[in-house]
Motif scaffolding. Structure first.
Motif, PDB file in Angstrom:
ATOM      1  N   GLN A 105       0.823  -1.205   0.000  1.00 37.29           N
ATOM      2  CA  GLN A 105       0.000   0.000   0.000  1.00 37.29           C
ATOM      3  C   GLN A 105       0.860   1.259   0.000  1.00 37.29           C
ATOM      4  O   GLN A 105       0.560   2.231  -0.699  1.00 37.29           O
ATOM      5  N   LYS A 106       1.936   1.243   0.776  1.00 41.36           N
ATOM      6  CA  LYS A 106       2.793   2.424   0.887  1.00 41.36           C
ATOM      7  C   LYS A 106       3.503   2.734  -0.432  1.00 41.36           C
ATOM      8  O   LYS A 106       3.576   3.880  -0.859  1.00 41.36           O
ATOM      9  N   ILE A 107       4.032   1.690  -1.070  1.00 41.79           N
ATOM     10  CA  ILE A 107       4.793   1.939  -2.294  1.00 41.79           C
ATOM     11  C   ILE A 107       3.889   2.390  -3.441  1.00 41.79           C
ATOM     12  O   ILE A 107       4.320   3.101  -4.351  1.00 41.79           O
ATOM     13  N   SER A 108       2.628   2.007  -3.386  1.00 39.77           N
ATOM     14  CA  SER A 108       1.697   2.417  -4.447  1.00 39.77           C
ATOM     15  C   SER A 108       1.379   3.909  -4.393  1.00 39.77           C
ATOM     16  O   SER A 108       0.870   4.474  -5.365  1.00 39.77           O
ATOM     17  N   LYS A 109       1.709   4.560  -3.270  1.00 36.54           N
ATOM     18  CA  LYS A 109       1.329   5.968  -3.083  1.00 36.54           C
ATOM     19  C   LYS A 109       2.493   6.945  -3.158  1.00 36.54           C
ATOM     20  O   LYS A 109       2.323   8.129  -2.862  1.00 36.54           O
ATOM     21  N   ILE A 110       3.658   6.496  -3.569  1.00 39.10           N
ATOM     22  CA  ILE A 110       4.816   7.391  -3.526  1.00 39.10           C
ATOM     23  C   ILE A 110       4.899   8.345  -4.711  1.00 39.10           C
ATOM     24  O   ILE A 110       5.656   9.310  -4.686  1.00 39.10           O
ATOM     25  N   MET A 111       4.113   8.102  -5.766  1.00 36.08           N
ATOM     26  CA  MET A 111       4.168   8.976  -6.939  1.00 36.08           C
ATOM     27  C   MET A 111       2.858   8.928  -7.707  1.00 36.08           C
ATOM     28  O   MET A 111       2.027   8.029  -7.513  1.00 36.08           O
ATOM     29  N   LEU A 112       2.660   9.919  -8.579  1.00 32.12           N
ATOM     30  CA  LEU A 112       1.498   9.942  -9.461  1.00 32.12           C
ATOM     31  C   LEU A 112       1.623   8.805 -10.479  1.00 32.12           C
ATOM     32  O   LEU A 112       2.730   8.463 -10.900  1.00 32.12           O
ATOM     33  N   HIS A 113       0.479   8.263 -10.912  1.00 33.93           N
ATOM     34  CA  HIS A 113       0.514   7.083 -11.773  1.00 33.93           C
ATOM     35  C   HIS A 113      -0.020   7.308 -13.184  1.00 33.93           C
ATOM     36  O   HIS A 113      -0.284   6.352 -13.897  1.00 33.93           O
ATOM     37  N   ASP A 114      -0.171   8.542 -13.598  1.00 33.18           N
ATOM     38  CA  ASP A 114      -0.627   8.795 -14.971  1.00 33.18           C
ATOM     39  C   ASP A 114       0.374   9.669 -15.716  1.00 33.18           C
ATOM     40  O   ASP A 114       0.009  10.474 -16.570  1.00 33.18           O
TER      41      ASP A 114
END
Length: 395
Positions: A371-380
């Protein structure tokens, strides 16, 4: 429309180039691409696999430490400038897109000389020297992290307009095809077992000698705990196999012992040789399936790899390259509790195997890391950057 992509030396700068090219094709399917890179890096193989034409130019790498090679680098940059000039005159791109590798310097300045607009992308937290050398002539600079909005010179008599007009937060481009992997296909392709966890080891396109050595030294015990898909890097597999064979012959001379032995700091078994749970290859062609199969990923702290781990929500063990920009990338991950960060100065073979065994039973901790690593940057980012490039190219 024609877009020239420039980057290479390793696989890190190439992945965002291909990700953005893929997004541009969705909007303008007839766009023509040409990638310019180095002669010896993995970018030629990556480009051709993606269906992108490739050429190379000479380039001088400026090292941020004393090296006699720094004295010859300017000559290679000058040679690369004229090679790039000829390529640009022939290809006639509407825009040049670079991702901060040293090979972009002669290409970007040749583009400026020919009045071809340039877009740069800054992946890492520490701005690359190549981007700093090219920032003045760039029409736009996109960055992965908010902290980098202030990493480049603003309107202090260098740029026209305000910094926020030129430097744009986008995140880092991700190759969407990596999200389409199939675990069942990976099991068949890599000959994996369905009842054993999988460790994916990535050293980058050029390979990471420390990580390769760590896997070799821990292999007899590690292969009992996990099955390993190991990307050794181009040209590294044969040397790795030779090292394994030398160790195997040495232990046969010593004699058979049932327990593990420590020789020269390496964890080995006397009957070492072939390991059914070990699957090495120089370059993984089907990375999407490899990611789909991976329960844990061991890698360096290159931003392209971190971007893939973030988008795919992978449990990760990060070992940054010492005395490099990767240490800041790893520090950011550590502060965000997004990955397990280890210093290669502190890793010992026996301790690493014990750590892996313990980690596999920390199921709640694994979910937190995902969960933490999925939120470290924008994904688009790919879509955002492609829109910026197209807008500039269309002018």
């Amino acid at each position: 429309m024609k877009i020239l992509l420039v980057g290479g030396g390793s696989g890190g700068p190439v992945s965002p180039l291909l990700a953005v090219a893929s997004e541009i094709k969705k909007i303008h399917p007839k766009t023509k691409f040409l990638m310019v890179g180095t002669k010896t890096g993995p970018e030629s193989q990556m480009a051709r696999k993606a269906g992108v034409s490739f050429v190379f130019v000479s380039a001088g790498k400026f090292r941020r430490y004393f090296s006699f090679k720094n004295f010859t680098s300017p000559f290679f940059v000058c040679k690369g400038f004229w090679e790039a000039y000829k390529i640009l005159k022939w290809f006639k791109p509407d825009c040049v897109f670079g991702t901060g590798s040293f090979v972009q310097v002669p290409v970007v300045w040749a583009a400026w000389f020919l009045k071809i607009p340039v877009v740069l992308h800054q992946q890492d937290i520490v701005p690359s020297l190549a981007n700093r050398l090219c920032q003045v002539v760039a029409a736009k600079i996109t960055v992965t992290f908010e902290i980098n909005l202030k990493s480049f010179a603003s309107n202090a008599g260098i740029f026209y307009g305000k910094a926020q007009d030129k430097v744009i937060l986008t995140g880092n481009p991700f190759r969407e095809e990596f999200a389409l992997g199939n675990k069942a296909s990976a099991v068949k392709y890599f000959n994996l077992k369905t009842d054993l966890p999988t460790l994916l080891v990535l050293g980058g396109g050029t390979g990471a000698d420390f990580i390769n050595k760590l896997v070799l030294e821990t292999l007899p015990e590690l292969s009992k705990t996990v099955q390993i898909i190991h990307s050794t890097g181009v040209g590294k597999l044969s040397s790795l196999e030779n090292s394994r064979n030398i160790l195997s012959r040495a232990f046969k001379k010593i004699g058979n012992h049932s327990d593990s032995n420590y020789i020269s700091g390496s964890l080995v078994r006397s009957n070492s040789g072939n390991y059914e749970n070990y699957h090495p290859c120089e370059f993984i062609e089907n990375m999407a399936d490899a990611y789909a199969a991976a329960d844990v990923v061991l890698s360096r702290a290159g931003l392209s790899t971190i971007t893939e781990l973030s988008n795919l929500k992978k449990v990760s063990i990060i070992v940054p390259m010492l005395n490099s920009h990767q240490e800041m990338n790893a520090l950011y991950l550590d502060e965000c509790h997004a990955a397990i960060v280890l210093s290669q100065n502190q890793i010992k073979p026996k301790g690493f195997v014990m750590f892996m065994r313990k980690m596999l039973f920390e199921h709640q901790g694994q979910q937190i890391l995902k969960q933490k690593i999925s939120k470290i940057m924008l994904h688009d980012a790919g879509k955002k950057i492609s829109e910026i490039i197209l807008k500039i190219a269309e002018k």
